[in-house]
Design a protein around this motif. Sequence first.
Motif, PDB file in Angstrom:
ATOM      1  N   ALA A   1       0.837  -1.208   0.000  1.00  6.23           N
ATOM      2  CA  ALA A   1       0.000   0.000   0.000  1.00  6.23           C
ATOM      3  C   ALA A   1       0.869   1.254   0.000  1.00  6.23           C
ATOM      4  CB  ALA A   1      -0.933  -0.006   1.206  1.00  6.23           C
ATOM      5  N   GLU A   2       1.939   1.219   0.791  1.00  8.76           N
ATOM      6  CA  GLU A   2       2.866   2.361   0.836  1.00  8.76           C
ATOM      7  C   GLU A   2       3.512   2.558  -0.541  1.00  8.76           C
ATOM      8  OE1 GLU A   2       6.539   4.055   3.604  1.00  8.76           O
ATOM      9  OE2 GLU A   2       5.988   1.950   3.724  1.00  8.76           O
ATOM     10  N   GLU A   3       3.866   1.438  -1.176  1.00 13.28           N
ATOM     11  CA  GLU A   3       4.453   1.458  -2.520  1.00 13.28           C
ATOM     12  C   GLU A   3       3.465   2.075  -3.517  1.00 13.28           C
ATOM     13  OE1 GLU A   3       5.422  -2.156  -5.288  1.00 13.28           O
ATOM     14  OE2 GLU A   3       6.780  -2.263  -3.554  1.00 13.28           O
ATOM     15  N   ALA A   4       2.185   1.664  -3.408  1.00 15.61           N
ATOM     16  CA  ALA A   4       1.139   2.178  -4.302  1.00 15.61           C
ATOM     17  C   ALA A   4       0.942   3.679  -4.110  1.00 15.61           C
ATOM     18  CB  ALA A   4      -0.168   1.439  -4.046  1.00 15.61           C
ATOM     19  N   LYS A   5       0.898   4.110  -2.850  1.00 12.48           N
ATOM     20  CA  LYS A   5       0.712   5.535  -2.531  1.00 12.48           C
ATOM     21  C   LYS A   5       1.814   6.382  -3.170  1.00 12.48           C
ATOM     22  CE  LYS A   5       2.149   6.821   1.508  1.00 12.48           C
ATOM     23  NZ  LYS A   5       2.264   6.933   2.978  1.00 12.48           N
ATOM     24  N   ILE A   6       3.057   5.911  -3.055  1.00  7.53           N
ATOM     25  CA  ILE A   6       4.197   6.643  -3.618  1.00  7.53           C
ATOM     26  C   ILE A   6       4.110   6.661  -5.150  1.00  7.53           C
ATOM     27  CG2 ILE A   6       6.722   6.600  -3.888  1.00  7.53           C
ATOM     28  CD1 ILE A   6       6.778   5.408  -0.967  1.00  7.53           C
ATOM     29  N   ALA A   7       3.768   5.500  -5.732  1.00  7.20           N
ATOM     30  CA  ALA A   7       3.670   5.405  -7.199  1.00  7.20           C
ATOM     31  C   ALA A   7       2.602   6.356  -7.746  1.00  7.20           C
ATOM     32  CB  ALA A   7       3.351   3.968  -7.601  1.00  7.20           C
ATOM     33  N   LEU A   8       1.501   6.496  -7.009  1.00  5.27           N
ATOM     34  CA  LEU A   8       0.381   7.320  -7.489  1.00  5.27           C
ATOM     35  C   LEU A   8       0.661   8.823  -7.427  1.00  5.27           C
ATOM     36  CD1 LEU A   8      -2.629   5.283  -6.041  1.00  5.27           C
ATOM     37  CD2 LEU A   8      -1.918   5.444  -8.432  1.00  5.27           C
ATOM     38  N   THR A   9       1.813   9.214  -6.882  1.00 13.27           N
ATOM     39  CA  THR A   9       2.174  10.641  -6.934  1.00 13.27           C
ATOM     40  C   THR A   9       2.593  11.016  -8.358  1.00 13.27           C
ATOM     41  OG1 THR A   9       4.480  10.236  -6.315  1.00 13.27           O
ATOM     42  CG2 THR A   9       2.944  10.715  -4.524  1.00 13.27           C
ATOM     43  N   THR A  10       3.033  10.018  -9.142  1.00 14.36           N
ATOM     44  CA  THR A  10       3.520  10.318 -10.501  1.00 14.36           C
ATOM     45  C   THR A  10       2.764   9.563 -11.594  1.00 14.36           C
ATOM     46  OG1 THR A  10       5.203   8.597 -10.223  1.00 14.36           O
ATOM     47  CG2 THR A  10       5.866  10.876  -9.749  1.00 14.36           C
ATOM     48  N   GLN A  11       1.932   8.581 -11.224  1.00 22.83           N
ATOM     49  CA  GLN A  11       1.192   7.828 -12.241  1.00 22.83           C
ATOM     50  C   GLN A  11      -0.279   7.697 -11.848  1.00 22.83           C
ATOM     51  OE1 GLN A  11       4.048   4.630 -11.621  1.00 22.83           O
ATOM     52  NE2 GLN A  11       2.386   3.194 -11.129  1.00 22.83           N
ATOM     53  N   ASN A  12      -1.112   7.308 -12.827  1.00 24.37           N
ATOM     54  CA  ASN A  12      -2.569   7.281 -12.599  1.00 24.37           C
ATOM     55  C   ASN A  12      -3.099   5.931 -12.147  1.00 24.37           C
ATOM     56  OD1 ASN A  12      -3.115   9.998 -13.237  1.00 24.37           O
ATOM     57  ND2 ASN A  12      -2.886   9.532 -15.416  1.00 24.37           N
ATOM     58  N   ILE A  13      -2.294   4.884 -12.269  1.00 22.04           N
ATOM     59  CA  ILE A  13      -2.756   3.558 -11.854  1.00 22.04           C
ATOM     60  C   ILE A  13      -1.598   2.744 -11.296  1.00 22.04           C
ATOM     61  CG2 ILE A  13      -2.442   2.516 -14.164  1.00 22.04           C
ATOM     62  CD1 ILE A  13      -5.125   0.948 -13.526  1.00 22.04           C
ATOM     63  N   TYR A  14      -1.911   1.916 -10.297  1.00 22.39           N
ATOM     64  CA  TYR A  14      -0.928   0.987  -9.723  1.00 22.39           C
ATOM     65  C   TYR A  14      -1.544  -0.396  -9.839  1.00 22.39           C
ATOM     66  CZ  TYR A  14       2.049  -1.331  -6.229  1.00 22.39           C
ATOM     67  OH  TYR A  14       2.917  -2.188  -5.580  1.00 22.39           O
ATOM     68  N   ASN A  15      -0.798  -1.349 -10.415  1.00 21.22           N
ATOM     69  CA  ASN A  15      -1.355  -2.672 -10.680  1.00 21.22           C
ATOM     70  C   ASN A  15      -0.280  -3.733 -10.436  1.00 21.22           C
ATOM     71  OD1 ASN A  15      -3.330  -4.435 -11.376  1.00 21.22           O
ATOM     72  ND2 ASN A  15      -3.134  -4.159 -13.582  1.00 21.22           N
ATOM     73  N   GLU A  16      -0.332  -4.374  -9.271  1.00 20.81           N
ATOM     74  CA  GLU A  16       0.668  -5.383  -8.907  1.00 20.81           C
ATOM     75  C   GLU A  16      -0.051  -6.582  -8.295  1.00 20.81           C
ATOM     76  OE1 GLU A  16       4.345  -5.121  -8.486  1.00 20.81           O
ATOM     77  OE2 GLU A  16       4.364  -3.355  -9.792  1.00 20.81           O
ATOM     78  N   LYS A  17       0.694  -7.685  -8.123  1.00 20.29           N
ATOM     79  CA  LYS A  17       0.136  -8.865  -7.474  1.00 20.29           C
ATOM     80  C   LYS A  17       0.973  -9.238  -6.262  1.00 20.29           C
ATOM     81  CE  LYS A  17      -2.372 -12.421  -9.257  1.00 20.29           C
ATOM     82  NZ  LYS A  17      -2.553 -13.686  -9.965  1.00 20.29           N
ATOM     83  N   LEU A  18       0.296  -9.686  -5.209  1.00 27.23           N
ATOM     84  CA  LEU A  18       0.968 -10.202  -4.017  1.00 27.23           C
ATOM     85  C   LEU A  18       0.469 -11.630  -3.850  1.00 27.23           C
ATOM     86  CD1 LEU A  18       2.766  -9.587  -1.526  1.00 27.23           C
ATOM     87  CD2 LEU A  18       0.709  -8.843  -0.333  1.00 27.23           C
ATOM     88  N   GLY A  19       1.225 -12.601  -4.367  1.00 24.35           N
ATOM     89  CA  GLY A  19       0.734 -13.985  -4.409  1.00 24.35           C
ATOM     90  C   GLY A  19      -0.467 -14.041  -5.337  1.00 24.35           C
ATOM     91  N   ASP A  20      -1.629 -14.458  -4.777  1.00 26.44           N
ATOM     92  CA  ASP A  20      -2.871 -14.521  -5.574  1.00 26.44           C
ATOM     93  C   ASP A  20      -3.712 -13.255  -5.426  1.00 26.44           C
ATOM     94  OD1 ASP A  20      -2.228 -17.075  -6.383  1.00 26.44           O
ATOM     95  OD2 ASP A  20      -3.125 -17.991  -4.609  1.00 26.44           O
ATOM     96  N   ILE A  21      -3.214 -12.291  -4.665  1.00 22.05           N
ATOM     97  CA  ILE A  21      -4.008 -11.084  -4.369  1.00 22.05           C
ATOM     98  C   ILE A  21      -3.670  -9.989  -5.382  1.00 22.05           C
ATOM     99  CG2 ILE A  21      -4.539  -9.323  -2.634  1.00 22.05           C
ATOM    100  CD1 ILE A  21      -3.565 -11.413  -0.511  1.00 22.05           C
ATOM    101  N   TRP A  22      -4.708  -9.450  -6.030  1.00 23.14           N
ATOM    102  CA  TRP A  22      -4.510  -8.322  -6.947  1.00 23.14           C
ATOM    103  C   TRP A  22      -4.446  -7.021  -6.141  1.00 23.14           C
ATOM    104  CZ3 TRP A  22      -2.811  -8.036 -11.650  1.00 23.14           C
ATOM    105  CH2 TRP A  22      -2.955  -9.135 -12.509  1.00 23.14           C
ATOM    106  N   CYS A  23      -3.329  -6.321  -6.264  1.00 25.12           N
ATOM    107  CA  CYS A  23      -3.162  -5.029  -5.587  1.00 25.12           C
ATOM    108  C   CYS A  23      -3.241  -3.943  -6.665  1.00 25.12           C
ATOM    109  CB  CYS A  23      -1.839  -4.974  -4.842  1.00 25.12           C
ATOM    110  SG  CYS A  23      -1.715  -6.210  -3.544  1.00 25.12           S
ATOM    111  N   SER A  24      -4.468  -3.595  -6.984  1.00 26.37           N
ATOM    112  CA  SER A  24      -4.685  -2.639  -8.071  1.00 26.37           C
ATOM    113  C   SER A  24      -5.497  -1.453  -7.559  1.00 26.37           C
ATOM    114  CB  SER A  24      -5.434  -3.347  -9.201  1.00 26.37           C
ATOM    115  OG  SER A  24      -5.664  -2.452 -10.256  1.00 26.37           O
ATOM    116  N   ILE A  25      -5.082  -0.242  -7.954  1.00 26.27           N
ATOM    117  CA  ILE A  25      -5.822   0.957  -7.523  1.00 26.27           C
ATOM    118  C   ILE A  25      -5.500   2.122  -8.462  1.00 26.27           C
ATOM    119  CG2 ILE A  25      -4.023   1.663  -5.866  1.00 26.27           C
ATOM    120  CD1 ILE A  25      -6.360   2.665  -4.048  1.00 26.27           C
ATOM    121  N   THR A  26      -6.506   2.951  -8.736  1.00 23.57           N
ATOM    122  CA  THR A  26      -6.291   4.150  -9.565  1.00 23.57           C
ATOM    123  C   THR A  26      -6.112   5.368  -8.669  1.00 23.57           C
ATOM    124  OG1 THR A  26      -8.622   4.726  -9.692  1.00 23.57           O
ATOM    125  CG2 THR A  26      -7.782   3.203 -11.372  1.00 23.57           C
ATOM    126  N   ARG A  27      -5.544   6.423  -9.232  1.00 22.92           N
ATOM    127  CA  ARG A  27      -5.341   7.653  -8.468  1.00 22.92           C
ATOM    128  C   ARG A  27      -6.690   8.231  -8.014  1.00 22.92           C
ATOM    129  NH1 ARG A  27      -1.949  12.937 -10.477  1.00 22.92           N
ATOM    130  NH2 ARG A  27      -0.149  11.553 -10.305  1.00 22.92           N
TER     131      ARG A  27
END
Length: 618
Positions: free
Chosen positions: A277-303
């Motif tokens: 989540a911390e990684e996603a928050k930082i990424a969303l300062t410069t991009q509009n979407i964050y899309n990663e996987k943690l095992g079988d869990i989709w960690c996806s969120i838009t700005r």
Amino acid sequence: MAKISINLATGSLQQEEIIVGIDLGTTNSLVAYINPEKNPQVINDMGRGILVPSIVHFNEKGDALVGNEAKEFLTTDPENTIFSVKRLLGRSYNDVAAHQDTFSYKVIDDDKESLVKIKAGNRFYTPIELSAEILKELKSRAEHSLKTPVNRAVITVPAYFNDSQRQATRDAGKLAGLDVLRIVNEPTAASLAYGIGLDPSEHKTIAVYDLGGGTFDVSILAIQNGIFEVLATNGNTFLGGDDFDRAIVHYWIESNKLKEAELQANPGLMQQLRLKAEEAKIALTTQNIYNEKLGDIWCSITRITFQELIKVRVQETLDSCKQALKDAKLKTTAIDEVVLVGGSTRTPYVKQQVADFFGRQPHDQINPDEVVALGAAIQADILAGNRSDILLLDVTPLSLGIETMGGLMDVIIPRNAKIPTKAGRQYTTSIDGQVNMKISIFQGERDLVKENRKLAEFDLKGIPAMPAGFPKVDINFLLNADGILTVQAVELRSGVKQEIEITPAYGLTDDVVEKMLVDSITYAKSDVAQRMLIEAKSEGEQLVYTVERFISKNGQVLDEEETKITLVHIEALKAALQDGDKDLILKKADDLNEFTRPFAERLMDLAVSKAMKGKSVD
């Protein structure tokens, strides 16, 4: 021993050595200095990073690890890994009791009015000792990076810190082997980093919006003739970027339909989600979407989704801004500049909301994690006398305070405080029926008054006879521009008052002041050890007195077995007091406290039930 010359007018040491600026933060800390090109610069020792997590871990031997190495133990050994210690500085248990569940370590409640202690292993630590460990790490990194001893520092604190919290910060610096030349408000330091307030002819009103990992505060400052005056401050000590991370985690839990039982069975998974989540928050300062996987869990969120998730928390910060302006009796149009501080202000939505609220673009050119430390380095440079364009007000060269129980020095006006100045603290009696209080005034930097210089002494007479702890005596120090100290003592319940005027100049030579300052650093560790032992003894003796008095007056609420066990605990504490081991005294006091706590509640319940039956209660 190196010879150090001292300027009594400024109270600053004149030796050519580096003075660092330190931002002692709730989540992270860092240190900065003025480089040879005369620019403020943060220290990144051996590429280990600029930010040092404000975390201390104690291993089985009681050795301390600080920073990133300690962070790893937050999940594997939470009971012995201390974080957010800044929230405990200068606080009593009463101040933090409501937030006890946010700490994974044990905060000791041995006396609701005394300062908190933290248990790690079999030892008891004060927030001052823990903060000193963080400061030692910063000092060590600075010395390693700059290849020179670092003995002097300017340390920043929030504008809302009270006298007790500021003194605790100063004590932590001393224990870490630092001569703390000045405690500076964080918003003042941030302003200096942007050059605001460096021009003595400048008249400005500014707002400093500080959103860190765990805390938020806003300060409204008036700057005139190089003097920073805090007009109002507001905030929330439990709101920050961590809340943004939690909002993302909960969003992923819901969108992936993760079960509560599944998460409880795998605590490591929650920690991994938080890091993502911390990684996603930082990424969303410069991009509009964050899309990663943690095992079988989709960690996806838009700005846009992220902005919706944090909308309420950001609005809370703006409500604080609104209240601060109201307290300062100002409108947003009166604000000339807005300064952003804290890593969480990098979030574009936060930046935009602040700009919309104040009607102007905030200063964000300097790294918001570094801006306070850089400003502290500029303040240090001013104190070193390296900036001839800045006029420094006179300061008091040595601390002024009074003697408290056990012969301890309680500082009321710290050394290097700007004069004229006024400060005070509240005290009470330690025995029942006490009608007089001796007030002894000292000057110096040592923890024990016998090592300091006695200025005067007077008795506050005529205090109404009350149980110990009931009288409230305000002791105020007023130091005027001529160095004349007036000490006033007032018992608030009765209005009994006494005051004395002292001239603290009385022929102190440069050599005497110099020796007092050098001794305070040389003997800092042994002084603090003695202070903590004396405080532990005083608290232990007070506890024995209180519990014995309770048994003699209210023994009927205890059964025979409870009385017997209580007396065993009392004897164990008395034996520890004789033994003189600080940690043993605190352990036995904690045991006695834990065992006897329910008795007072039982007595209260009996009193209430009697009152309900219409009977009078003594």
